[in-house]
Design a protein around this motif. Structure first.
Motif, PDB file in Angstrom:
ATOM      1  N   MET B   1       0.883  -1.176  -0.022  1.00  0.00           N
ATOM      2  CA  MET B   1       0.045   0.115   0.118  1.00  0.00           C
ATOM      3  C   MET B   1       0.822   1.069  -0.029  1.00  0.00           C
ATOM      4  N   THR B   2       0.580   2.335  -0.883  1.00  0.00           N
ATOM      5  CA  THR B   2       1.615   3.158  -1.106  1.00  0.00           C
ATOM      6  C   THR B   2       1.007   4.295   0.065  1.00  0.00           C
ATOM      7  N   PHE B   3       1.737   5.434   0.022  1.00  0.00           N
ATOM      8  CA  PHE B   3       1.286   6.555   0.867  1.00  0.00           C
ATOM      9  C   PHE B   3       0.217   7.220   0.533  1.00  0.00           C
ATOM     10  N   ASP B   4       0.209   7.358  -0.954  1.00  0.00           N
ATOM     11  CA  ASP B   4      -1.056   8.301  -1.400  1.00  0.00           C
ATOM     12  C   ASP B   4      -2.341   7.276  -1.054  1.00  0.00           C
ATOM     13  N   THR B   5      -2.484   6.115  -1.358  1.00  0.00           N
ATOM     14  CA  THR B   5      -3.342   5.261  -0.995  1.00  0.00           C
ATOM     15  C   THR B   5      -4.156   5.400   0.413  1.00  0.00           C
ATOM     16  N   ALA B   6      -2.967   5.500   1.324  1.00  0.00           N
ATOM     17  CA  ALA B   6      -3.401   5.760   2.816  1.00  0.00           C
ATOM     18  C   ALA B   6      -3.841   6.811   3.074  1.00  0.00           C
ATOM     19  N   LEU B   7      -3.328   7.996   2.374  1.00  0.00           N
ATOM     20  CA  LEU B   7      -4.052   9.229   2.670  1.00  0.00           C
ATOM     21  C   LEU B   7      -5.447   9.451   2.167  1.00  0.00           C
ATOM     22  N   LEU B   8      -5.455   8.633   0.914  1.00  0.00           N
ATOM     23  CA  LEU B   8      -6.735   8.907   0.413  1.00  0.00           C
ATOM     24  C   LEU B   8      -8.045   8.126   1.186  1.00  0.00           C
ATOM     25  N   LEU B   9      -7.581   7.061   1.681  1.00  0.00           N
ATOM     26  CA  LEU B   9      -8.519   6.303   2.674  1.00  0.00           C
ATOM     27  C   LEU B   9      -8.510   6.982   3.760  1.00  0.00           C
ATOM     28  N   ILE B  10      -7.704   7.703   4.185  1.00  0.00           N
ATOM     29  CA  ILE B  10      -8.076   8.735   5.410  1.00  0.00           C
ATOM     30  C   ILE B  10      -9.067   9.711   5.070  1.00  0.00           C
ATOM     31  N   CYS B  11      -8.914  10.468   3.992  1.00  0.00           N
ATOM     32  CA  CYS B  11      -9.558  11.443   3.572  1.00  0.00           C
ATOM     33  C   CYS B  11     -11.280  10.870   3.338  1.00  0.00           C
ATOM     34  N   TYR B  12     -11.238   9.615   2.879  1.00  0.00           N
ATOM     35  CA  TYR B  12     -12.674   9.027   2.757  1.00  0.00           C
ATOM     36  C   TYR B  12     -13.199   8.793   4.243  1.00  0.00           C
ATOM     37  N   LEU B  13     -12.317   8.347   5.092  1.00  0.00           N
ATOM     38  CA  LEU B  13     -12.679   8.050   6.359  1.00  0.00           C
ATOM     39  C   LEU B  13     -13.405   9.350   7.110  1.00  0.00           C
ATOM     40  N   ILE B  14     -12.562  10.685   6.758  1.00  0.00           N
ATOM     41  CA  ILE B  14     -13.159  11.670   7.394  1.00  0.00           C
ATOM     42  C   ILE B  14     -14.456  12.164   6.865  1.00  0.00           C
ATOM     43  N   GLY B  15     -14.371  11.851   5.557  1.00  0.00           N
ATOM     44  CA  GLY B  15     -15.720  12.424   4.876  1.00  0.00           C
ATOM     45  C   GLY B  15     -16.820  11.377   5.369  1.00  0.00           C
ATOM     46  N   SER B  16     -16.651  10.118   5.290  1.00  0.00           N
ATOM     47  CA  SER B  16     -17.483   9.083   6.074  1.00  0.00           C
ATOM     48  C   SER B  16     -18.320   9.503   7.288  1.00  0.00           C
ATOM     49  N   TYR B 242     -16.794   0.992  -7.793  1.00  0.00           N
ATOM     50  CA  TYR B 242     -15.284   1.522  -7.243  1.00  0.00           C
ATOM     51  C   TYR B 242     -14.713   1.278  -6.019  1.00  0.00           C
ATOM     52  N   SER B 243     -15.339   0.257  -5.275  1.00  0.00           N
ATOM     53  CA  SER B 243     -14.941   0.009  -3.862  1.00  0.00           C
ATOM     54  C   SER B 243     -14.458   1.617  -3.044  1.00  0.00           C
ATOM     55  N   ASN B 244     -15.437   2.383  -3.307  1.00  0.00           N
ATOM     56  CA  ASN B 244     -15.085   3.589  -2.801  1.00  0.00           C
ATOM     57  C   ASN B 244     -16.148   3.611  -1.432  1.00  0.00           C
ATOM     58  N   GLN B 245     -15.172   3.987  -0.289  1.00  0.00           N
ATOM     59  CA  GLN B 245     -15.817   3.873   1.139  1.00  0.00           C
ATOM     60  C   GLN B 245     -16.882   5.152   1.272  1.00  0.00           C
ATOM     61  N   ALA B 246     -16.401   6.384   0.630  1.00  0.00           N
ATOM     62  CA  ALA B 246     -17.058   7.552   1.077  1.00  0.00           C
ATOM     63  C   ALA B 246     -18.310   7.524   0.238  1.00  0.00           C
ATOM     64  N   MET B 247     -18.448   7.275  -1.036  1.00  0.00           N
ATOM     65  CA  MET B 247     -19.465   6.774  -1.845  1.00  0.00           C
ATOM     66  C   MET B 247     -20.493   5.824  -1.186  1.00  0.00           C
ATOM     67  N   MET B 248     -19.893   4.969  -0.947  1.00  0.00           N
ATOM     68  CA  MET B 248     -20.832   3.963  -0.300  1.00  0.00           C
ATOM     69  C   MET B 248     -21.345   4.209   1.124  1.00  0.00           C
ATOM     70  N   THR B 249     -20.705   4.752   1.909  1.00  0.00           N
ATOM     71  CA  THR B 249     -21.194   5.643   3.164  1.00  0.00           C
ATOM     72  C   THR B 249     -22.256   6.412   2.805  1.00  0.00           C
ATOM     73  N   GLY B 250     -22.018   7.424   2.039  1.00  0.00           N
ATOM     74  CA  GLY B 250     -22.880   8.415   1.803  1.00  0.00           C
ATOM     75  C   GLY B 250     -24.131   8.036   1.227  1.00  0.00           C
ATOM     76  N   GLY B 251     -24.209   7.129   0.070  1.00  0.00           N
ATOM     77  CA  GLY B 251     -24.911   6.691  -0.447  1.00  0.00           C
ATOM     78  C   GLY B 251     -26.157   5.657   0.273  1.00  0.00           C
ATOM     79  N   ILE B 252     -25.455   4.719   0.891  1.00  0.00           N
ATOM     80  CA  ILE B 252     -26.271   3.872   1.798  1.00  0.00           C
ATOM     81  C   ILE B 252     -27.003   4.656   2.935  1.00  0.00           C
ATOM     82  N   LEU B 253     -26.322   5.640   3.547  1.00  0.00           N
ATOM     83  CA  LEU B 253     -26.879   6.450   4.559  1.00  0.00           C
ATOM     84  C   LEU B 253     -28.141   7.076   4.035  1.00  0.00           C
ATOM     85  N   VAL B 254     -27.812   7.878   2.951  1.00  0.00           N
ATOM     86  CA  VAL B 254     -28.954   8.708   2.508  1.00  0.00           C
ATOM     87  C   VAL B 254     -30.060   7.812   2.024  1.00  0.00           C
ATOM     88  N   GLY B 255     -29.867   6.624   1.440  1.00  0.00           N
ATOM     89  CA  GLY B 255     -30.888   5.637   0.869  1.00  0.00           C
ATOM     90  C   GLY B 255     -31.536   4.929   2.149  1.00  0.00           C
TER      91      GLY B 255
END
Lengths: 108, 470
Positions: B1-16, B242-255
Motif C-alpha cells: 500500500m502506497t502513501f497516497d492510497t493511505a492518505l486517500l483512505l484517511i480522507c474518505y474516512l473523514i468524509g464518511s 469502485y470500492s469507494n468507501q465515501a460514496m458507499m457510506t454517503g449513498g447507503i446512509l441517504v438511501g
C-alpha cells in the motif's frame, strides 16, 4: 452462478459495511421533528452528491482523445457538483432562517 | 500500500464520519445548521482527497485534470447561484432538481463505465456481480433523474394535470418487468450487450416519468423524498463499483435514512406509501364535487378588519396560497399589528401544509415570525374552541372536514386542523376552485365560515390598512 458466489465472497467486508450502514441510517433519522423534514431531505440530498467522486474518477480515467466519453464525463461532473453545492447551499439557507429567528427571540 | 492510497483512505474516512455525524446533527433543530456544514466539509475533504491521492490499478493519478476542474467550477457557479437566488416558495422544486442532477450523474457514470468495458473489449471478463451493480446504478439513477424532472415540472406548474389513465399500473409494471428481463439477458450473454444496455437506459427514463406522472401534487413531497433515497441507493451502487468507501457510506446512509424519512412523512399525512405510489390521491379527483355544494357567504375586507379588530384571540392557518402570493411578510405585519392591539395571535401549522413538510415553518421563519407563535397540529386543535377568529390563508386540504367524516374522500384519514370549532372562520382563497388534491371542501359552506376572495398578499395589505384606521 459460481461467478456470483465468488463475487459475494470477494466482497464480504463491503456487504457487512452495507448492512451496518443501512441500520445506521435508520437509527440516525428516527427521531426527527416535522419542521426539519424539508431541511433534512435537502441535506441528505446534498450528501448523496458524493456521487461526483465517481464522476471525477471516471472522467479522470478516460483516454484524453475519446471526446464523446469525455463529454459525458464532463456533464456528469457538472451535474454531480451541482447536486453537492446546490444541496448544501440551499439547506444552509433554509436552516439559516431558523437561526436568525431564534436570535430575534432572545433579543426581544 | 502506497502513501497516497493511505492518505486517500484517511480522507474518505473523514468524509464518511462527517456524513454520519452531520446527518445525525441535521435531525435536531439546535444542531441542524452546523450538521449541514459539517457534512459539507466532509464532502470537500473527500473530493479534494480524490483529486490529489487517487491512483488507478496501474498506480497512475487522474488524467484530464483541467477538464474536470472546469466542470466543477461550472457546477459550483450554477449550484450556488440557483440555490441563493431561488425564492423560498420554490424550495421544494429546487430540492427535486438537485436530486435529479445526482440521479443523472449516477446514470452517466454507468454509461461511461459501460462504454469503457465495450471499447476495451473486456465486457466478456466482467463478472456477473459487477454487471448487475452497473445495471442497478444505471437503472435507479435514470429513474431518479426522469422522476425528479417530472416532480419538478409538477411543482413548478409546468405540468398541471395528473395524467392517469386506465391500465397505467399495468403499463408501469410491464416496463419494469421488461427492464428486469433485459438486465438478465445482458448478464447471461454479453454478445448484444450494447443494445440491451441502452434499451434499459431508455426504459428506465420512461419508467421514471410513468412513475411520477399519475401521483397527485399533494403527495409530491413523499415522492421527492423517495426519489432522494433512490439517488442515494444509486450512489451506493456506484461506490460498490469502485470500492469507494465515501460514496458507499454517503449513498447507503441517504438511501436508508431517505426511505425512513419517506415513511415518517407518510405517517404525518396518515397515508400509506402504497396508496401514494398507486396515485390514488390525484387519480380520483373531482368525483363528487357537486355533492356538498351549498351556498357560501362572502365577506369584505373591511368587515374582516372589523371582526379581527374586536377579537381576543386570532389563529392564522397558512397554506400554499400564502407561499404562492409571497405573503409571509404581510402576514407577519398583520400579526404584529394585531398583537400591538392586545390581540393574541398564533399560527396553526399543519405538518404537510404547503408542498413539503415544514414548508410553512421555513416560510414564516423567513418573515421573522417568532418560533413560539407557530403551534403544531395537536396544540392548535385544543385551542380552536376558544378562538374568536381563524384566518385561513390559502390552505385547503389541511382544513377539509371530509378527512374526518367522509370515508369516500381521498383525504380521508388525514388529521386536519379543526378550524370549524372556532367561533368564526374566514377563508382567504383566490377563487372557489378546489385545492391541490382536487376535492371540494365542506368547510366553505359551514354557517360560521366566510369567504374572503383575493390574492393573499393583496388582501392582507388591504386588511392592515383597514385595521390601522380603526
Amino acid at each position: 452462478m459460481q461467478d456470483f458466489f465468488q463475487y459475494i465472497i470477494d466482497n464480504e467486508q463491503t456487504i457487512y459495511l452495507i448492512i451496518l450502514m443501512i441500520f445506521l441510517g435508520i437509527e440516525v433519522i428516527s427521531q426527527v421533528p416535522s419542521i426539519l423534514h424539508t431541511p433534512l431531505m435537502s441535506g441528505a440530498n446534498a450528501i448523496h452528491g458524493v456521487i461526483v467522486i465517481g464522476a471525477i474518477i471516471v472522467t479522470g480515467e478516460t483516454a484524453s482523445d475519446d471526446y464523446f466519453t469525455l463529454a459525458i464525463g464532463f456533464l456528469a461532473v457538472i451535474v454531480g457538483t451541482l447536486n453537492v453545492v446546490g444541496g448544501f447551499v440551499v439547506t444552509d439557507r433554509m436552516l439559516g432562517m431558523f437561526k436568525t429567528e431564534k436570535k430575534n427571540n432572545s433579543n426581544n | 500500500m502506497t502513501f497516497d492510497t493511505a492518505l486517500l483512505l484517511i480522507c474518505y474516512l473523514i468524509g464518511s464520519l462527517a456524513f454520519i455525524v452531520g446527518l445525525k446533527m441535521l435531525s435536531s433543530p439546535k444542531t441542524a445548521l452546523n450538521g449541514n456544514r459539517f457534512a459539507a466539509i466532509g464532502m470537500l475533504v473527500a473530493i479534494i482527497g480524490t483529486f490529489l491521492f487517487y491512483r488507478n490499478s496501474k498506480g497512475e493519478p487522474l488524467g484530464n485534470f483541467i477538464l474536470i476542474f472546469i466542470a466543477i467550477v461550472i457546477g459550483i457557479i450554477i449550484g450556488t447561484l440557483t440555490a441563493k437566488k431561488v425564492k423560498m416558495t420554490e424550495m421544494p422544486q429546487l430540492v427535486s432538481l438537485f436530486n435529479g442532477a445526482g440521479g443523472l450523474c449516477a446514470a452517466l457514470i454507468a454509461v461511461v463505465e459501460f462504454k469503457s468495458l465495450i471499447s476495451g473489449g473486456i465486457i466478456y471478463q466482467a463478472s456477473t456481480g459487477y454487471l448487475l451493480i452497473l445495471i442497478a446504478g444505471l437503472l435507479i439513477g435514470s429513474i431518479s433523474f426522469s422522476g425528479s424532472v417530472i416532480a419538478f415540472a409538477k411543482l413548478n406548474g409546468n405540468i398541471k394535470k395528473t395524467g392517469s389513465f386506465k391500465g397505467q399500473q399495468f403499463i408501469n409494471f410491464s416496463v419494469l418487468i421488461t427492464v428486469i428481463v433485459l438486465s438478465v439477458l445482458l448478464v447471461l450473454s454479453t454478445a448484444n450487450a450494447s443494445i440491451y444496455f441502452y434499451a434499459i437506459l431508455v426504459l428506465a427514463l420512461l419508467y421514471g416519468v410513468l412513475f411520477v406522472v399519475p401521483i397527485g401534487g399533494a403527495d409530491m413531497p413523499v415522492v421527492i423524498s423517495l426519489l432522494n433515497s433512490f439517488t442515494g441507493i444509486a450512489t451506493a451502487f456506484a461506490g460498490f463499483l469502485y470500492s469507494n468507501q465515501a460514496m458507499m457510506t454517503g449513498g447507503i446512509l441517504v438511501g436508508s435514512a431517505g426511505t425512513i424519512l419517506t415513511l415518517i412523512m407518510c405517517r404525518a399525512m396518515n397515508r400509506s406509501l402504497g396508496k401514494v405510489l398507486l396515485g390514488s390521491f390525484g387519480g380520483t379527483k373531482k368525483v363528487d364535487g357537486a355533492k356538498d355544494e351549498g351556498s357560501y357567504k362572502e365577506i369584505s375586507v373591511s368587515d374582516t378588519a372589523m371582526v379581527m379588530n374586536y377579537a381576543h384571540k386570532v389563529i392564522i392557518v397558512p397554506g400554499y396560497g400564502l407561499a404562492v402570493a409571497q405573503a409571509q411578510h404581510a402576514c407577519h405585519d398583520l400579526d404584529k399589528l394585531l398583537t400591538e392591539k392586545g390581540i393574541e395571535v398564533s399560527y396553526a401549522i399543519h405538518p404537510v401544509a404547503g408542498r413539503m413538510p415544514g414548508h410553512m415553518n421555513v416560510l414564516l421563519a423567513e418573515a421573522n415570525v417568532p418560533y413560539e407563535k407557530l403551534k403544531e397540529l395537536e396544540q392548535s386543535n385544543t385551542e380552536f374552541p376558544h378562538t374568536d377568529v381563524v384566518l385561513v390563508l390559502g390552505a385547503n386540504d389541511v382544513v377539509n372536514p371530509a378527512a374526518e367524516n367522509d370515508a369516500s374522500s381521498p383525504v380521508y384519514g388525514m388529521q386536519i386542523l379543526e378550524v370549524d370549532k372556532a367561533k368564526q372562520v374566514i377563508v382567504n382563497k383566490r377563487t372557489m376552485n378546489p385545492g391541490y388534491a382536487g376535492i371540494s371542501n365542506a368547510l366553505f359552506y359551514e354557517p360560521n365560515t366566510s369567504m374572503l376572495f383575493g390574492d393573499a398578499k393583496n388582501v392582507l395589505e388591504q386588511l392592515i390598512a383597514e385595521i390601522k384606521t380603526m
